[in-house]
Design a protein around this motif. Structure first.
Motif, PDB file in Angstrom:
ATOM      1  N   SER A 316       0.845  -1.184   0.000  1.00 38.66           N
ATOM      2  CA  SER A 316       0.000   0.000   0.000  1.00 38.66           C
ATOM      3  C   SER A 316       0.883   1.237   0.000  1.00 38.66           C
ATOM      4  N   ASN A 317       0.298   2.356  -0.421  1.00 41.01           N
ATOM      5  CA  ASN A 317       1.098   3.577  -0.485  1.00 41.01           C
ATOM      6  C   ASN A 317       0.386   4.759   0.178  1.00 41.01           C
ATOM      7  N   GLY A 318      -0.529   4.453   1.073  1.00 41.69           N
ATOM      8  CA  GLY A 318      -1.191   5.530   1.800  1.00 41.69           C
ATOM      9  C   GLY A 318      -2.418   6.094   1.103  1.00 41.69           C
ATOM     10  N   THR A 319      -2.740   5.569  -0.066  1.00 39.57           N
ATOM     11  CA  THR A 319      -3.934   6.052  -0.761  1.00 39.57           C
ATOM     12  C   THR A 319      -5.076   5.050  -0.589  1.00 39.57           C
ATOM     13  N   GLU A 320      -6.145   5.286  -1.327  1.00 38.69           N
ATOM     14  CA  GLU A 320      -7.304   4.395  -1.256  1.00 38.69           C
ATOM     15  C   GLU A 320      -7.116   3.118  -2.052  1.00 38.69           C
ATOM     16  N   LYS A 321      -6.080   3.141  -2.891  1.00 38.30           N
ATOM     17  CA  LYS A 321      -5.880   1.996  -3.780  1.00 38.30           C
ATOM     18  C   LYS A 321      -4.530   1.345  -3.505  1.00 38.30           C
ATOM     19  N   PRO A 322      -4.456   0.039  -3.595  1.00 34.02           N
ATOM     20  CA  PRO A 322      -3.164  -0.604  -3.361  1.00 34.02           C
ATOM     21  C   PRO A 322      -2.185  -0.306  -4.498  1.00 34.02           C
ATOM     22  N   GLU A 323      -0.912  -0.339  -4.152  1.00 30.98           N
ATOM     23  CA  GLU A 323       0.087  -0.093  -5.196  1.00 30.98           C
ATOM     24  C   GLU A 323       0.361  -1.378  -5.965  1.00 30.98           C
ATOM     25  N   ARG A 324       0.333  -2.485  -5.238  1.00 32.79           N
ATOM     26  CA  ARG A 324       0.595  -3.754  -5.891  1.00 32.79           C
ATOM     27  C   ARG A 324      -0.129  -4.858  -5.145  1.00 32.79           C
ATOM     28  N   VAL A 325      -0.718  -5.762  -5.897  1.00 36.21           N
ATOM     29  CA  VAL A 325      -1.304  -6.957  -5.310  1.00 36.21           C
ATOM     30  C   VAL A 325      -0.762  -8.135  -6.089  1.00 36.21           C
ATOM     31  N   LYS A 326      -0.249  -9.112  -5.363  1.00 35.07           N
ATOM     32  CA  LYS A 326       0.303 -10.281  -6.042  1.00 35.07           C
ATOM     33  C   LYS A 326      -0.365 -11.509  -5.466  1.00 35.07           C
ATOM     34  N   VAL A 327      -0.789 -12.381  -6.340  1.00 33.79           N
ATOM     35  CA  VAL A 327      -1.508 -13.574  -5.901  1.00 33.79           C
ATOM     36  C   VAL A 327      -0.743 -14.815  -6.355  1.00 33.79           C
ATOM     37  N   ARG A 328      -0.556 -15.736  -5.450  1.00 34.93           N
ATOM     38  CA  ARG A 328      -0.012 -17.032  -5.859  1.00 34.93           C
ATOM     39  C   ARG A 328      -1.062 -18.079  -5.474  1.00 34.93           C
ATOM     40  N   ALA A 329      -1.822 -18.493  -6.473  1.00 40.53           N
ATOM     41  CA  ALA A 329      -2.874 -19.479  -6.219  1.00 40.53           C
ATOM     42  C   ALA A 329      -2.236 -20.859  -6.071  1.00 40.53           C
ATOM     43  N   PRO A 330      -2.885 -21.756  -5.314  1.00 46.07           N
ATOM     44  CA  PRO A 330      -2.275 -23.063  -5.046  1.00 46.07           C
ATOM     45  C   PRO A 330      -1.939 -23.863  -6.303  1.00 46.07           C
ATOM     46  N   THR A 331      -2.753 -23.731  -7.337  1.00 42.36           N
ATOM     47  CA  THR A 331      -2.471 -24.545  -8.530  1.00 42.36           C
ATOM     48  C   THR A 331      -1.136 -24.183  -9.158  1.00 42.36           C
TER      49      THR A 331
END
Ligand code: SF4
Ligand code: SF4
Lengths: 413, 125
Positions: A316-331
């Motif tokens: 996060s960067n202090g705003t309403e929106k995330p700066e980065r989201v990273k997902v590692r799904a189990p598959t």
């Protein structure tokens, strides 16, 4: 007589569109006779750009977006994400909310594993099992819709807690459903371990040795069926799991049969856990107030989804929106192991071995952008460019759709 | 090794020959949704104050609140965009939005998916 050693490897593309695959995915299989010598997996046919889309939406909106990564483990993804955000924002989620999250998590595991049991039955030609397992899965689906408002994509999570409470009547309903499901599951365990066609078809197929499971980073039931005793619920407890005693079933069969046994045993554990959750359900509020702007920071959150460990990273960067989201799904963690499981095995084992990791390809899909530094060429294309280059590609090969297009247009008026 | 045999499910299957089907006869028989079900969103124009919090939080941009007169607002929903998450219901502090159990919302024409809620006297004749 032919000597098999004289045969050359035949390369067979399996997918991306193939009747035996439920989702588009591409496997390139090298065959020698009936045996697979090697296999490679290529992702990228189901890419939806969810991670990028998260950066353009607020945290509240992202909860719903990320929930839709997967229709089956939707609660896993949304919980994993809100946990990360709550950690950055330093929120103390009320106990009752944590228990409800665990409850929905276990109900989700039940519906996912029953679904898998049916799919596994189908892949080995035991469609009776598919029909009955899916019929009984409806019991848990009905409970989920009553508790959350939807059969899939429950929307129970919000940043700072859960959105819906559970009433005393609902608790009785859940307990009754769990009782019924437990009976049914006991029967399926009998079927899966005593039906000779099922046992023989599954045993010794898709073998993954423990050392390979660790080396290739397998997770969830796939790893536990190879004797790797790992479960995030126990190893890094989240929600209410630190207060709920449970066993982590493992198996040393190392094969598809082991994966079936592990999943069925997990079902029995889940029933027991749900009873405990409902018995101990603490009173109290459901949410704490969450700020719209999340302070700068980063967090990594782990969750034991029905298919294995799910990982979300949020910056996060202090705003309403995330700066980065990273997902590692189990598959994504398990898919590497599939190639190993199939090496030197028969082609006919492919569908059940792939199905045995309970894959979810659209959750897994990744896009790799390759920058051509040397040529300094733009490496992205707009939709229009893709369209034009597609038409050109076919024209160069003597296929022209333009007359067909005109015909179609005339047709549609 | 456990004792194994063929046709473990045969008895169960045969028993079901004499039972009712597990499926329901929807759509020939009406199906109802449980109370908690999040279906089509309903808008109460008289309660809305036009704060547009619902628009801001809607994940799919399915709501549009427009001012039509002094303290009068109308809401337009695109049912083909709505994901029925009911976040707008949670976000609205004036309780001007509610979810209903209505779920048969598929339409052949996209334009029919756009519904507008107006205050009663504003209805176009
Ligand atoms: S949040 Fe409620 S009051 Fe505000 S604009 Fe939307 S419907 Fe109206
Ligand atoms: S239910 Fe969700 S998607 Fe639909 S209008 Fe409300 S907030 Fe938007």
């Amino acid at each position: 007589m032919h000597d098999l050693r004289d045969l050359h490897d035949v390369k067979v593309p399996f997918g991306p569109q193939h009747p035996a695959l439920k989702e588009p995915e591409s496997f390139l299989i090298s065959l020698r006779g009936e045996k697979i010598t090697s296999m490679s997996v290529r992702l990228g046919y189901n890419h939806r750009g969810i991670e990028k889309a998260c950066e353009e939406r607020t945290y509240v909106q992202d909860v719903y977006l990320l929930e839709r990564i997967c229709g089956i483990c939707s609660h896993s993804h949304s919980t994993c994400f809100v946990q990360a955000v709550e950690e950055i924002a330093g929120l103390r989620v009320p106990e009752r909310a944590l228990y409800i999250r665990s409850l929905i998590g276990e109900l989700e595991r039940i519906h996912s594993h029953l679904l898998w049991l049916g799919v596994a039955g189908h892949e080995v030609g035991f469609d009776t099992l598919l029909m009955y397992a899916w019929r009984d899965r409806e019991v848990v689906m009905d409970i989920l819709v009553k508790l959350t408002g939807n059969r899939v994509n429950y929307g129970i999570n919000t940043i700072g807690g859960v959105r819906r409470d559970i009433t005393a009547d609902q608790i009785q309903e859940v307990l009754e459903a769990v009782r019924a499901l437990e009976e049914k599951t006991k029967y399926y365990i009998q079927v899966a371990t005593e039906e000779v066609t099922f046992v023989k078809r599954m045993s010794g197929v898709g073998v993954l040795l423990p050392e390979d499971a660790v080396r290739l980073g397998a997770v969830g039931p796939t790893a536990r069926a190879s004797g790797v005793d790992r479960d995030i619920r126990r190893d890094d407890p989240y929600a209410a799991y630190a207060r709920i005693p449970f066993k982590v079933p493992t198996s040393t069969h190392n094969d598809v049969y082991g994966r079936a046994v592990v999943r069925l045993s997990e079902l029995m554990e889940s029933y027991q856990m749900i009873r405990k959750i409902l018995k101990d359900l603490p009173e109290g509020p459901l949410t704490v107030r969450a700020p719209r702007k999340v302070p700068a920071g980063e967090s990594l959150s782990r969750y034991e989804a029905p298919r294995g460990e799910d990982v979300h990273y949020v910056k996060s960067n202090g705003t309403e929106k995330p700066e980065r989201v990273k997902v590692r799904a189990p598959t994504l963690a398990n898919i590497q192991a599939v190639s190993r499981m199939l090496e030197d095995r028969y082609l006919a084992d492919l569908p059940i071995v792939i199905a045995a990791i309970d894959p979810c390809f659209s959750c897994t899909d990744r896009l790799i952008g390759v920058k051509q530094e040397a040529r300094r060429k733009k490496d992205t294309m707009s939709w229009e460019e893709v369209r034009v280059s597609g038409i050109r590609w076919y024209r160069e090969r003597g296929i022209d759709f333009s007359s067909l297009n005109k015909e179609l247009e005339r047709w549609l008026g | 090794m456990k004792k194994t045999r063929v046709g473990k499910m045969a008895a169960c299957v045969l028993r079901h020959v004499f039972k009712k089907p597990a499926t329901t006869r929807y759509p020939f028989v009406k199906s109802s949704s449980p109370k908690a079900f999040r279906g089509k969103i309903v808008f109460y124009p008289e309660k809305c104050v036009g704060c547009k919090m619902c628009m801001r939080d809607c994940p799919s941009g399915a709501i549009e609140i427009a001012q039509t007169g002094e303290k009068q607002f109308e809401a337009t929903f695109d049912l083909s965009k709505c994901i029925y998450c009911a976040q707008c219901v949670d976000s609205c502090l004036k309780k001007a939005l509610e979810f209903s159990g209505e779920f048969e919302l598929a339409r052949l024409d996209r334009r029919q998916c756009i519904v507008t809620f107006r205050a009663p006297h504003q209805k176009t004749p």
